[in-house]
Design a protein around this motif. Structure first.
Motif, PDB file in Angstrom:
ATOM      1  N   MET A   1      83.372   5.014  43.916  1.00  0.00           N
ATOM      2  CA  MET A   1      82.744   4.058  43.028  1.00  0.00           C
ATOM      3  C   MET A   1      81.935   3.087  43.895  1.00  0.00           C
ATOM      4  SD  MET A   1      84.546   1.347  40.391  1.00  0.00           S
ATOM      5  CE  MET A   1      85.181   2.584  39.316  1.00  0.00           C
ATOM      6  N   ASN A   2      80.705   2.853  43.498  1.00  0.00           N
ATOM      7  CA  ASN A   2      79.888   1.932  44.287  1.00  0.00           C
ATOM      8  C   ASN A   2      80.272   0.476  43.993  1.00  0.00           C
ATOM      9  OD1 ASN A   2      78.501   1.023  41.959  1.00  0.00           O
ATOM     10  ND2 ASN A   2      76.940   2.603  42.177  1.00  0.00           N
ATOM     11  N   GLN A   3      79.764  -0.412  44.828  1.00  0.00           N
ATOM     12  CA  GLN A   3      80.178  -1.815  44.762  1.00  0.00           C
ATOM     13  C   GLN A   3      79.771  -2.481  43.443  1.00  0.00           C
ATOM     14  OE1 GLN A   3      78.635  -4.201  47.947  1.00  0.00           O
ATOM     15  NE2 GLN A   3      80.328  -5.643  47.817  1.00  0.00           N
ATOM     16  N   LYS A   4      78.610  -2.114  42.921  1.00  0.00           N
ATOM     17  CA  LYS A   4      78.154  -2.706  41.654  1.00  0.00           C
ATOM     18  C   LYS A   4      79.082  -2.308  40.503  1.00  0.00           C
ATOM     19  CE  LYS A   4      74.204  -3.369  38.716  1.00  0.00           C
ATOM     20  NZ  LYS A   4      73.548  -2.580  37.730  1.00  0.00           N
ATOM     21  N   ASP A   5      79.490  -1.053  40.476  1.00  0.00           N
ATOM     22  CA  ASP A   5      80.421  -0.591  39.442  1.00  0.00           C
ATOM     23  C   ASP A   5      81.786  -1.259  39.587  1.00  0.00           C
ATOM     24  OD1 ASP A   5      78.511   1.021  38.314  1.00  0.00           O
ATOM     25  OD2 ASP A   5      79.210   2.867  39.286  1.00  0.00           O
ATOM     26  N   GLU A   6      82.227  -1.440  40.837  1.00  0.00           N
ATOM     27  CA  GLU A   6      83.492  -2.146  41.061  1.00  0.00           C
ATOM     28  C   GLU A   6      83.448  -3.550  40.480  1.00  0.00           C
ATOM     29  OE1 GLU A   6      84.273  -2.228  45.254  1.00  0.00           O
ATOM     30  OE2 GLU A   6      85.625  -0.511  45.117  1.00  0.00           O
ATOM     31  N   ARG A   7      82.368  -4.238  40.742  1.00  0.00           N
ATOM     32  CA  ARG A   7      82.216  -5.611  40.229  1.00  0.00           C
ATOM     33  C   ARG A   7      82.200  -5.634  38.706  1.00  0.00           C
ATOM     34  NH1 ARG A   7      77.502  -8.257  43.984  1.00  0.00           N
ATOM     35  NH2 ARG A   7      78.591  -8.098  45.968  1.00  0.00           N
ATOM     36  N   THR A   8      81.471  -4.688  38.133  1.00  0.00           N
ATOM     37  CA  THR A   8      81.377  -4.630  36.670  1.00  0.00           C
ATOM     38  C   THR A   8      82.742  -4.357  36.045  1.00  0.00           C
ATOM     39  OG1 THR A   8      79.101  -3.845  36.815  1.00  0.00           O
ATOM     40  CG2 THR A   8      80.255  -3.477  34.732  1.00  0.00           C
ATOM     41  N   TRP A   9      83.461  -3.365  36.574  1.00  0.00           N
ATOM     42  CA  TRP A   9      84.775  -3.037  36.022  1.00  0.00           C
ATOM     43  C   TRP A   9      85.779  -4.157  36.290  1.00  0.00           C
ATOM     44  CZ3 TRP A   9      86.283   0.190  32.450  1.00  0.00           C
ATOM     45  CH2 TRP A   9      85.441   1.245  32.116  1.00  0.00           C
ATOM     46  N   GLY A  10      85.659  -4.827  37.426  1.00  0.00           N
ATOM     47  CA  GLY A  10      86.522  -5.972  37.705  1.00  0.00           C
ATOM     48  C   GLY A  10      86.323  -7.081  36.682  1.00  0.00           C
ATOM     49  N   ALA A  11      85.065  -7.325  36.335  1.00  0.00           N
ATOM     50  CA  ALA A  11      84.772  -8.341  35.319  1.00  0.00           C
ATOM     51  C   ALA A  11      85.260  -7.895  33.941  1.00  0.00           C
ATOM     52  CB  ALA A  11      83.271  -8.621  35.281  1.00  0.00           C
ATOM     53  N   LEU A  12      85.061  -6.627  33.611  1.00  0.00           N
ATOM     54  CA  LEU A  12      85.497  -6.115  32.301  1.00  0.00           C
ATOM     55  C   LEU A  12      87.012  -6.190  32.135  1.00  0.00           C
ATOM     56  CD1 LEU A  12      83.177  -3.017  31.777  1.00  0.00           C
ATOM     57  CD2 LEU A  12      83.185  -5.157  30.479  1.00  0.00           C
ATOM     58  N   VAL A  13      87.738  -5.929  33.209  1.00  0.00           N
ATOM     59  CA  VAL A  13      89.200  -5.999  33.135  1.00  0.00           C
ATOM     60  C   VAL A  13      89.634  -7.420  32.769  1.00  0.00           C
ATOM     61  CG1 VAL A  13      91.287  -5.904  34.539  1.00  0.00           C
ATOM     62  CG2 VAL A  13      89.671  -4.053  34.641  1.00  0.00           C
ATOM     63  N   HIS A  14      88.999  -8.410  33.374  1.00  0.00           N
ATOM     64  CA  HIS A  14      89.354  -9.798  33.055  1.00  0.00           C
ATOM     65  C   HIS A  14      88.957 -10.166  31.616  1.00  0.00           C
ATOM     66  CE1 HIS A  14      90.815 -11.027  36.948  1.00  0.00           C
ATOM     67  NE2 HIS A  14      89.776 -10.461  37.526  1.00  0.00           N
ATOM     68  N   LEU A  15      87.837  -9.658  31.157  1.00  0.00           N
ATOM     69  CA  LEU A  15      87.396  -9.954  29.791  1.00  0.00           C
ATOM     70  C   LEU A  15      88.168  -9.159  28.740  1.00  0.00           C
ATOM     71  CD1 LEU A  15      83.544 -10.151  30.338  1.00  0.00           C
ATOM     72  CD2 LEU A  15      85.159 -12.052  30.071  1.00  0.00           C
ATOM     73  N   GLY A  16      88.870  -8.125  29.170  1.00  0.00           N
ATOM     74  CA  GLY A  16      89.661  -7.316  28.242  1.00  0.00           C
ATOM     75  C   GLY A  16      90.723  -8.115  27.515  1.00  0.00           C
ATOM     76  N   GLY A  17      91.246  -9.157  28.146  1.00  0.00           N
ATOM     77  CA  GLY A  17      92.243 -10.005  27.500  1.00  0.00           C
ATOM     78  C   GLY A  17      91.672 -10.783  26.326  1.00  0.00           C
ATOM     79  N   ILE A  18      90.462 -11.285  26.495  1.00  0.00           N
ATOM     80  CA  ILE A  18      89.810 -12.026  25.401  1.00  0.00           C
ATOM     81  C   ILE A  18      89.488 -11.081  24.253  1.00  0.00           C
ATOM     82  CG2 ILE A  18      87.791 -13.385  24.739  1.00  0.00           C
ATOM     83  CD1 ILE A  18      87.604 -14.299  27.657  1.00  0.00           C
ATOM     84  N   ILE A  19      88.921  -9.944  24.591  1.00  0.00           N
ATOM     85  CA  ILE A  19      88.547  -8.967  23.566  1.00  0.00           C
ATOM     86  C   ILE A  19      89.787  -8.478  22.819  1.00  0.00           C
ATOM     87  CG2 ILE A  19      87.537  -6.686  23.192  1.00  0.00           C
ATOM     88  CD1 ILE A  19      85.798  -7.321  25.744  1.00  0.00           C
ATOM     89  N   GLY A  20      90.826  -8.154  23.561  1.00  0.00           N
ATOM     90  CA  GLY A  20      92.055  -7.684  22.934  1.00  0.00           C
ATOM     91  C   GLY A  20      92.717  -8.734  22.070  1.00  0.00           C
ATOM     92  N   MET A  21      92.677  -9.989  22.524  1.00  0.00           N
ATOM     93  CA  MET A  21      93.287 -11.075  21.758  1.00  0.00           C
ATOM     94  C   MET A  21      92.523 -11.321  20.449  1.00  0.00           C
ATOM     95  SD  MET A  21      94.427 -14.715  23.320  1.00  0.00           S
ATOM     96  CE  MET A  21      96.027 -15.369  22.920  1.00  0.00           C
ATOM     97  N   ALA A  22      91.220 -11.075  20.464  1.00  0.00           N
ATOM     98  CA  ALA A  22      90.420 -11.243  19.251  1.00  0.00           C
ATOM     99  C   ALA A  22      90.704 -10.132  18.243  1.00  0.00           C
ATOM    100  CB  ALA A  22      88.936 -11.265  19.600  1.00  0.00           C
ATOM    101  N   VAL A  23      91.034  -8.937  18.740  1.00  0.00           N
ATOM    102  CA  VAL A  23      91.272  -7.795  17.853  1.00  0.00           C
ATOM    103  C   VAL A  23      92.705  -7.786  17.321  1.00  0.00           C
ATOM    104  CG1 VAL A  23      91.277  -5.272  17.703  1.00  0.00           C
ATOM    105  CG2 VAL A  23      89.481  -6.440  18.987  1.00  0.00           C
ATOM    106  N   PHE A  24      93.674  -7.852  18.235  1.00  0.00           N
ATOM    107  CA  PHE A  24      95.097  -7.872  17.878  1.00  0.00           C
ATOM    108  C   PHE A  24      95.702  -9.123  18.503  1.00  0.00           C
ATOM    109  CE2 PHE A  24      94.197  -3.260  18.307  1.00  0.00           C
ATOM    110  CZ  PHE A  24      94.343  -2.911  16.980  1.00  0.00           C
ATOM    111  N   SER A  25      95.896 -10.152  17.715  1.00  0.00           N
ATOM    112  CA  SER A  25      96.240 -11.458  18.270  1.00  0.00           C
ATOM    113  C   SER A  25      97.556 -11.501  19.035  1.00  0.00           C
ATOM    114  CB  SER A  25      96.257 -12.507  17.164  1.00  0.00           C
ATOM    115  OG  SER A  25      97.250 -12.190  16.218  1.00  0.00           O
ATOM    116  N   ASN A  26      98.543 -10.742  18.668  1.00  0.00           N
ATOM    117  CA  ASN A  26      99.846 -10.867  19.313  1.00  0.00           C
ATOM    118  C   ASN A  26      99.936 -10.160  20.662  1.00  0.00           C
ATOM    119  OD1 ASN A  26     100.805 -12.416  17.221  1.00  0.00           O
ATOM    120  ND2 ASN A  26     101.603 -10.669  16.107  1.00  0.00           N
ATOM    121  N   VAL A  27      99.551  -8.917  20.731  1.00  0.00           N
ATOM    122  CA  VAL A  27      99.668  -8.166  21.981  1.00  0.00           C
ATOM    123  C   VAL A  27      98.343  -7.538  22.408  1.00  0.00           C
ATOM    124  CG1 VAL A  27     102.112  -7.637  21.718  1.00  0.00           C
ATOM    125  CG2 VAL A  27     100.412  -6.091  20.752  1.00  0.00           C
ATOM    126  N   GLY A  28      97.299  -7.807  21.704  1.00  0.00           N
ATOM    127  CA  GLY A  28      96.006  -7.213  22.017  1.00  0.00           C
ATOM    128  C   GLY A  28      95.488  -7.601  23.381  1.00  0.00           C
TER     129      GLY A  28
END
Length: 141
Positions: A1-28
């Motif tokens: 995986m190139n460095q740009k993709d690593e950065r993008t996926w690293g950012a997406l992993v952190h944003l996954g909590g916000i997205i999941g919490m908006a969809v399923f509030s308890n454990v999303g």
């Protein structure tokens, strides 16, 4: 995986909590981070570390939310029990309204903490800097 993709996926992993919490509030929030982390954890050491960090933070927030829910349920049970025996007086209604307001405010504060720290973490990860949440129970190692 190139460095740009690593950065993008690293950012997406952190944003996954916000997205999941908006969809399923308890454990999303946990599910969102977990899915993204499991998809890319073997492709990059950076994404693996950031996924674990984000997952630990989301688990911590879920435990805090669970504690607030338990306290709220106990307060509601006490209020209901006292209303069975003492029907008069507005102090019980005022106390119930006060506790409900405090509990709703606590949930909103958890939401705000999740948004603020997850966005900061995503921005840092997108710049290639490993982020460590200031308040997090390190369960996943």
């Amino acid at each position: 995986m190139n460095q740009k993709d690593e950065r993008t996926w690293g950012a997406l992993v952190h944003l996954g909590g916000i997205i999941g919490m908006a969809v399923f509030s308890n454990v999303g929030n946990i599910i969102g981070v977990l899915i993204l982390w499991l998809i890319k954890r073997n492709d990059s050491n950076f994404v693996d570390r950031q996924g674990k960090e984000a997952l630990n933070f989301q688990i911590t927030l879920s435990f805090v939310t669970l504690a607030i829910s338990i306290i709220s349920s106990i307060q509601s049970g006490i209020w209901s029990f006292t209303r069975l025996f003492w029907h008069s007086g507005s102090i019980f209604t005022e106390n119930f309204i006060w506790h409900t307001t405090v509990n709703v405010a606590a949930y909103r504060i958890i939401w705000l903490i999740n948004i603020v720290f997850s966005v900061i973490a995503a921005m840092r990860a997108n710049n290639g800097v490993a982020y460590r949440y200031p308040v997090s129970w390190r369960i996943v190692k």
